[in-house]
Write an enzyme that holds these catalytic residues in place. Structure first.
Site, short mmCIF file in Angstrom:
data_model
loop_
_atom_site.label_atom_id
_atom_site.label_comp_id
_atom_site.label_asym_id
_atom_site.label_seq_id
_atom_site.Cartn_x
_atom_site.Cartn_y
_atom_site.Cartn_z
N LYS A 32 -37.74 26.00 1.96
CA LYS A 32 -38.72 27.04 2.32
C LYS A 32 -40.20 26.56 1.67
CE LYS A 32 -39.03 31.48 0.68
NZ LYS A 32 -40.65 31.85 0.37
N ASP A 59 -43.00 29.88 5.41
CA ASP A 59 -42.83 31.30 5.08
C ASP A 59 -44.42 31.67 4.79
OD1 ASP A 59 -42.14 33.92 4.54
OD2 ASP A 59 -41.53 33.22 2.55
N LYS A 61 -45.82 34.33 6.79
CA LYS A 61 -45.86 35.84 7.21
C LYS A 61 -47.05 36.06 7.85
CE LYS A 61 -43.00 37.03 3.12
NZ LYS A 61 -42.90 35.87 2.32
N ASP A 64 -51.60 39.16 12.46
CA ASP A 64 -53.03 38.97 13.14
C ASP A 64 -52.87 39.48 14.48
OD1 ASP A 64 -55.72 38.30 13.72
OD2 ASP A 64 -55.47 36.61 11.87
N THR A 123 -39.94 43.55 -0.63
CA THR A 123 -39.16 44.01 -1.60
C THR A 123 -40.04 44.46 -2.81
OG1 THR A 123 -38.72 41.82 -2.23
CG2 THR A 123 -37.12 42.92 -1.16
N ARG A 214 -36.29 30.79 -7.84
CA ARG A 214 -36.31 30.52 -9.49
C ARG A 214 -34.90 30.24 -10.15
NH1 ARG A 214 -39.86 35.65 -10.35
NH2 ARG A 214 -38.79 35.93 -8.44
O1 C5P Z 1 -37.67 33.06 -7.23
P1 C5P Z 1 -36.97 33.83 -6.14
O2 C5P Z 1 -35.43 33.73 -5.85
O3 C5P Z 1 -37.36 35.23 -6.56
O4 C5P Z 1 -37.76 33.46 -4.87
C1 C5P Z 1 -37.43 34.40 -3.73
C2 C5P Z 1 -38.50 33.82 -2.63
O5 C5P Z 1 -38.39 34.62 -1.49
C3 C5P Z 1 -39.96 33.65 -2.82
O6 C5P Z 1 -40.58 32.34 -2.07
C4 C5P Z 1 -40.54 34.97 -2.43
O7 C5P Z 1 -41.71 34.80 -2.06
C5 C5P Z 1 -39.73 35.18 -1.00
N1 C5P Z 1 -39.54 36.62 -0.87
C6 C5P Z 1 -38.87 37.49 -1.64
N2 C5P Z 1 -39.11 38.83 -0.99
C7 C5P Z 1 -39.26 39.07 0.04
C8 C5P Z 1 -39.83 38.09 0.96
C9 C5P Z 1 -39.86 36.92 0.38
O8 C5P Z 1 -38.57 37.21 -2.79
N3 C5P Z 1 -39.23 40.42 0.63
#
Ligand code: C5P
Length: 234
Positions: A32, A59, A61, A64, A123, A214
């Site tokens: 991603k 990603d 998002k 527009d 979220t 992460r």
């Molecule tokens: O580090 P982590 O596992 O929390 O990363 C989650 C990824 O998913 C990040 O790139 C974050 O921007 C994306 N994301 C998210 N929650 C959302 C939409 C996208 O954590 N609702």
């Protein structure tokens, strides 16, 4: 079974992204590329990750006017990405224009159309965030409402929190793909993701794809972390 792990390349530059991608490629199904990396490294990083043969989820998002989103989607299709995101709160006309652009552009290039994924309620949003912008403050209701709108507009997939998967599976046609971030194994230290499931739990709840950031890229050994997550799926 295809590998459902999408590793988020949430790193600041192309060098770090390509190093991470090469290291973990055998254990993940896609990469991603989000706002941080794309804004720093541009479309070239998408081409370079695609050149390794890996699938790419762009990603950005989009949100527009329909014409602008349709053109942004066409540009993403020309980069040969396999998934991309837009905000369902942009409305049905915007989503319809995006899906049509994905289909038409892919057809004209002889490529499979990428999966256009709708983001419902972020979220990070809660009752207060929704109320302050004048939306339905019950986030579950708002998610279901936007999910239904996305279906009406012809989208084939949604991004959702792990704790929304079961409720969405009850109302959505089975072919709809659900992509879920907020995945935690329990091995990593606490961070800003509050509503999480393990990779296995999320798949059992009905996720099609897992976005993992992460727990892989911030691990002491990202390759081992990715391998363990894949193994945990059985
Ligand atoms: O580090 P982590 O596992 O929390 O990363 C989650 C990824 O998913 C990040 O790139 C974050 O921007 C994306 N994301 C998210 N929650 C959302 C939409 C996208 O954590 N609702």
């Amino acid at each position: 079974m295809r590998n459902p792990i999408i590793a988020a390349l949430d790193v600041p530059d192309a060098g770090a992204a390509l190093k991470l991608a090469t290291e973990i490629a055998p254990f993940v199904g896609a990469f991603k590329i989000g706002g941080e990396l794309f804004t720093a490294a541009g479309p070239d990083i998408v081409r370079r990750v695609r050149a390794t043969g890996a699938a790419v989820f762009l990603d950005l998002k989009f949100h527009d006017i329909p014409n602008t989103v349709a053109k942004a989607v066409a540009s993403a299709v020309r980069l040969d990405v396999q998934m991309l995101t837009l905000h369902t709160s942009g409305g049905a006309e915007m989503m319809r224009a995006a899906e049509k652009s994905a289909q038409d552009t892919a057809k004209s290039l002889g490529l499979p159309a990428p999966l256009v994924l709708g983001v419902t309620v972020l979220t990070s949003s809660n009752h207060e965030t929704l109320a302050e912008i004048g939306c339905e403050p019950d986030s579950e209701k708002q998610v279901l409402r936007l999910a239904q709108l996305a279906m009406k507009a012809g989208l084939r997939g949604l991004v959702c929190s792990p704790l929304e998967i079961s409720a969405l599976r009850k109302i959505l046609p089975p072919h709809i793909q659900l992509v879920t971030p907020g995945i935690r194994t329990g091995a990593e230290k606490a961070d800003d993701q509050k509503r999480t499931l393990t990779p296995r739990e999320a798949m059992q709840a009905g996720a099609s794809w897992l976005v993992v950031g992460r727990p892989i890229y911030a691990a002491a050994n990202p390759r081992l972390a990715a391998e363990k997550i894949l193994e945990s799926l059985g």
